[in-house]
Design a protein around this motif. Structure first.
Motif, PDB file in Angstrom:
ATOM      1  N   GLY A   1       0.836  -1.191   0.000  1.00 32.69           N
ATOM      2  CA  GLY A   1       0.000   0.000   0.000  1.00 32.69           C
ATOM      3  C   GLY A   1       0.872   1.243   0.000  1.00 32.69           C
ATOM      4  N   PRO A   2       0.352   2.348  -0.522  1.00 33.58           N
ATOM      5  CA  PRO A   2       1.113   3.603  -0.493  1.00 33.58           C
ATOM      6  C   PRO A   2       1.337   4.053   0.945  1.00 33.58           C
TER       7      PRO A   2
ATOM      8  N   HIS B   1       1.479 -14.788  -1.355  1.00 31.23           N
ATOM      9  CA  HIS B   1       0.171 -14.147  -1.241  1.00 31.23           C
ATOM     10  C   HIS B   1       0.360 -12.651  -1.013  1.00 31.23           C
ATOM     11  N   VAL B   2      -0.657 -11.881  -1.373  1.00 28.03           N
ATOM     12  CA  VAL B   2      -0.560 -10.422  -1.311  1.00 28.03           C
ATOM     13  C   VAL B   2      -1.884  -9.829  -0.857  1.00 28.03           C
ATOM     14  N   ALA B   3      -1.796  -8.743  -0.092  1.00 28.34           N
ATOM     15  CA  ALA B   3      -2.955  -7.901   0.203  1.00 28.34           C
ATOM     16  C   ALA B   3      -2.573  -6.465  -0.142  1.00 28.34           C
ATOM     17  N   VAL B   4      -3.514  -5.711  -0.691  1.00 32.87           N
ATOM     18  CA  VAL B   4      -3.258  -4.332  -1.090  1.00 32.87           C
ATOM     19  C   VAL B   4      -4.175  -3.404  -0.316  1.00 32.87           C
ATOM     20  N   MET B   5      -3.576  -2.409   0.342  1.00 30.08           N
ATOM     21  CA  MET B   5      -4.317  -1.412   1.095  1.00 30.08           C
ATOM     22  C   MET B   5      -4.340  -0.087   0.340  1.00 30.08           C
ATOM     23  N   SER B   6      -5.432   0.650   0.499  1.00 29.00           N
ATOM     24  CA  SER B   6      -5.534   1.996  -0.063  1.00 29.00           C
ATOM     25  C   SER B   6      -6.415   2.827   0.859  1.00 29.00           C
ATOM     26  N   THR B   7      -5.873   3.936   1.361  1.00 30.56           N
ATOM     27  CA  THR B   7      -6.575   4.835   2.281  1.00 30.56           C
ATOM     28  C   THR B   7      -7.305   4.084   3.394  1.00 30.56           C
ATOM     29  N   GLY B   8      -6.592   3.140   4.002  1.00 24.65           N
ATOM     30  CA  GLY B   8      -7.125   2.433   5.155  1.00 24.65           C
ATOM     31  C   GLY B   8      -8.045   1.280   4.858  1.00 24.65           C
TER      32      GLY B   8
ATOM     33  N   LEU C   1      -8.888  -2.395   2.613  1.00 19.07           N
ATOM     34  CA  LEU C   1      -8.343  -3.508   1.840  1.00 19.07           C
ATOM     35  C   LEU C   1      -9.033  -3.530   0.479  1.00 19.07           C
ATOM     36  N   VAL C   2      -8.245  -3.412  -0.591  1.00 18.17           N
ATOM     37  CA  VAL C   2      -8.845  -3.379  -1.931  1.00 18.17           C
ATOM     38  C   VAL C   2      -8.632  -4.672  -2.693  1.00 18.17           C
ATOM     39  N   ALA C   3      -7.734  -5.535  -2.215  1.00 21.94           N
ATOM     40  CA  ALA C   3      -7.540  -6.842  -2.875  1.00 21.94           C
ATOM     41  C   ALA C   3      -6.683  -7.716  -1.985  1.00 21.94           C
ATOM     42  N   GLN C   4      -6.911  -9.027  -2.024  1.00 23.14           N
ATOM     43  CA  GLN C   4      -6.004  -9.982  -1.398  1.00 23.14           C
ATOM     44  C   GLN C   4      -6.199 -11.346  -2.044  1.00 23.14           C
ATOM     45  N   GLY C   5      -5.164 -12.146  -1.979  1.00 22.54           N
ATOM     46  CA  GLY C   5      -5.205 -13.486  -2.563  1.00 22.54           C
ATOM     47  C   GLY C   5      -3.803 -13.915  -2.909  1.00 22.54           C
ATOM     48  N   SER C   6      -3.689 -15.027  -3.611  1.00 14.45           N
ATOM     49  CA  SER C   6      -2.359 -15.460  -4.031  1.00 14.45           C
ATOM     50  C   SER C   6      -1.834 -14.483  -5.081  1.00 14.45           C
ATOM     51  N   LEU C   7      -0.521 -14.470  -5.241  1.00 12.92           N
ATOM     52  CA  LEU C   7       0.100 -13.557  -6.206  1.00 12.92           C
ATOM     53  C   LEU C   7      -0.430 -13.829  -7.604  1.00 12.92           C
ATOM     54  N   ASP C   8      -0.581 -15.100  -7.948  1.00 12.35           N
ATOM     55  CA  ASP C   8      -1.090 -15.456  -9.276  1.00 12.35           C
ATOM     56  C   ASP C   8      -2.539 -15.004  -9.450  1.00 12.35           C
ATOM     57  N   GLU C   9      -3.350 -15.140  -8.402  1.00  8.33           N
ATOM     58  CA  GLU C   9      -4.744 -14.709  -8.482  1.00  8.33           C
ATOM     59  C   GLU C   9      -4.838 -13.208  -8.702  1.00  8.33           C
ATOM     60  N   LEU C  10      -4.003 -12.460  -8.010  1.00  6.86           N
ATOM     61  CA  LEU C  10      -4.046 -11.005  -8.136  1.00  6.86           C
ATOM     62  C   LEU C  10      -3.640 -10.570  -9.537  1.00  6.86           C
ATOM     63  N   ARG C  11      -2.590 -11.206 -10.060  1.00  8.07           N
ATOM     64  CA  ARG C  11      -2.171 -10.871 -11.429  1.00  8.07           C
ATOM     65  C   ARG C  11      -3.261 -11.238 -12.430  1.00  8.07           C
ATOM     66  N   ALA C  12      -3.917 -12.385 -12.215  1.00  3.09           N
ATOM     67  CA  ALA C  12      -4.927 -12.868 -13.165  1.00  3.09           C
ATOM     68  C   ALA C  12      -6.141 -11.959 -13.237  1.00  3.09           C
ATOM     69  N   GLN C  13      -6.357 -11.141 -12.199  1.00  2.14           N
ATOM     70  CA  GLN C  13      -7.496 -10.231 -12.209  1.00  2.14           C
ATOM     71  C   GLN C  13      -7.292  -9.069 -13.168  1.00  2.14           C
ATOM     72  N   GLY C  14      -6.044  -8.866 -13.590  1.00  4.88           N
ATOM     73  CA  GLY C  14      -5.761  -7.786 -14.533  1.00  4.88           C
ATOM     74  C   GLY C  14      -5.878  -8.260 -15.967  1.00  4.88           C
TER      75      GLY C  14
ATOM     76  N   ARG D   1      -1.502  -4.008 -11.463  1.00  5.14           N
ATOM     77  CA  ARG D   1      -2.653  -4.220 -10.578  1.00  5.14           C
ATOM     78  C   ARG D   1      -2.669  -3.211  -9.444  1.00  5.14           C
ATOM     79  N   PHE D   2      -1.480  -2.906  -8.911  1.00  4.33           N
ATOM     80  CA  PHE D   2      -1.412  -1.940  -7.811  1.00  4.33           C
ATOM     81  C   PHE D   2      -1.930  -0.577  -8.260  1.00  4.33           C
ATOM     82  N   VAL D   3      -1.458  -0.116  -9.423  1.00  2.53           N
ATOM     83  CA  VAL D   3      -1.897   1.188  -9.927  1.00  2.53           C
ATOM     84  C   VAL D   3      -3.389   1.188 -10.205  1.00  2.53           C
ATOM     85  N   ALA D   4      -3.899   0.072 -10.773  1.00  2.00           N
ATOM     86  CA  ALA D   4      -5.335  -0.010 -11.075  1.00  2.00           C
ATOM     87  C   ALA D   4      -6.172   0.006  -9.801  1.00  2.00           C
ATOM     88  N   LEU D   5      -5.663  -0.606  -8.730  1.00  2.00           N
ATOM     89  CA  LEU D   5      -6.423  -0.710  -7.482  1.00  2.00           C
ATOM     90  C   LEU D   5      -6.367   0.547  -6.634  1.00  2.00           C
ATOM     91  N   THR D   6      -5.226   1.231  -6.652  1.00  2.00           N
ATOM     92  CA  THR D   6      -5.044   2.370  -5.761  1.00  2.00           C
ATOM     93  C   THR D   6      -5.004   3.710  -6.470  1.00  2.00           C
TER      94      THR D   6
END
Length: 313
Positions: A40-41, A208-215, A217-230, A300-305
């Motif tokens: 997260g930023p 596995h990864v979780a992404v935070m933005s302004t407090g 949680l905007v995404a979490q899961g395995s690294l492959d799952e997160l990439r596949a969402q893009g 994915r990070f830029v798209a989510l945050t």
């Protein structure tokens, strides 16, 4: 995933400072045995979350379970099984690295005194500080202090290791050594919860990864799952760029890289790479090369945050 399979689990976890919400309704699920990247930023609530997980800060609302036990209620039973490096280590400046570790270990009532010397030396060796063990801590570089903090976290066996920016201040060689150490600990069954702003570090060591933005949680899961969402990207190398551009337009692709012999674009949902290849062939576009790439973690990070990310080593 059941609660028994999770090293860290939170429900509706929130923290306010006055009227300011630092963390809102956080629902983390960290699998046992994983290397979990917490991204997260700056100001997104990562360190505040870590402090609540370790019982260093009280939650405004919500529930926390670490290693299957409630925090802070069972902190005295859980925390001896948790090693942590948070917000940079602090040491007695005029004691040596070895003496600092002995002092910290003495303060741990769960640590057996009979094995103290052996465990201190083993921890120093594991983080590559044996050669500087007799040096005063105030003479340590930032990277050496970071390593000493890691050594302190490893003085006794841990089921969970919480690391906040563990490669801060390390040179490339030191960074590689810490990565190797994290992989080694994970292979031994230790769960690693890793907060970092270095994308390369997360992509190389985390499962596995979780992404935070302004407090939040905007995404979490395995690294492959997160990439596949893009979305996938397609890149074409051709001497017929103008014609290839017209084919892209018919397919609804918007080139974001357009050079003399190269064209690339994000693939819209429902447009497979095979359709691009077939359309180029039908249009008699001479294709020298065509590559398809999944979304990177940075994409994915830029798209989510909506924010850029520091990807430097």
């Amino acid at each position: 995933m059941s609660s028994a399979e999770l090293a860290i689990e939170t429900h509706s976890l929130s923290k306010k400072f006055g009227h300011q919400a630092a963390v809102s309704n956080l629902a983390l699920a960290v699998p046992r045995g994983s290397v979990f990247g917490f991204l997260g930023p700056n100001g997104s609530g990562k360190t505040t979350t870590i402090r609540m997980l370790l019982g260093l800060s009280a939650a405004t609302a919500g529930e926390i379970a670490v290693l299957g036990r409630s925090i802070p209620d069972a902190a005295a039973h859980v925390l001896p099984r948790v090693g942590a490096l948070v917000e940079g280590p602090a040491f007695y400046p005029f004691l040596s690295g070895r003496e600092n570790l002995r002092r910290f270990d003495t303060a741990n009532r769960h640590a057996p005194s009979s094995t103290r010397s052996a465990r201190v030396e083993a921890a120093l060796d594991r983080v590559g500080l044996s050669h500087a063990a007799g040096k005063a801590a105030h003479a340590y570089s930032l990277g050496m202090k970071q390593r000493l903090g890691l050594a302190n976290a490893l003085l006794t066996p841990r089921d969970l290791l919480v690391l906040d920016e563990p490669t801060n201040g390390l040179d490339p060689q030191g960074t590689r050594e810490v990565r190797s150490l994290i992989r080694s600990l994970a292979s031994d069954g230790t769960t690693i919860f890793l907060s970092s702003h270095l994308l390369a570090e997360v992509e190389q060591v985390c499962s596995h990864v979780a992404v935070m933005s302004t407090g939040r949680l905007v995404a979490q899961g395995s690294l492959d799952e997160l990439r596949a969402q893009g979305s996938e990207r397609v890149a074409v190398n051709t001497p017929d760029v103008a014609e290839a551009r017209r084919v892209f337009a018919v397919l609804g692709l918007s080139p974001d890289s357009d050079r003399d012999d190269h064209l690339s674009a994000e693939l819209p949902r429902g447009v497979p790479a095979e359709a691009v290849t077939a359309a180029l062939v039908r249009a008699n576009v001479r294709v020298r090369g065509l590559t398809v790439e999944g979304a990177s973690l940075e994409d994915r990070f830029v798209a989510l945050t909506g924010e850029g990310f520091d990807v430097a080593e």
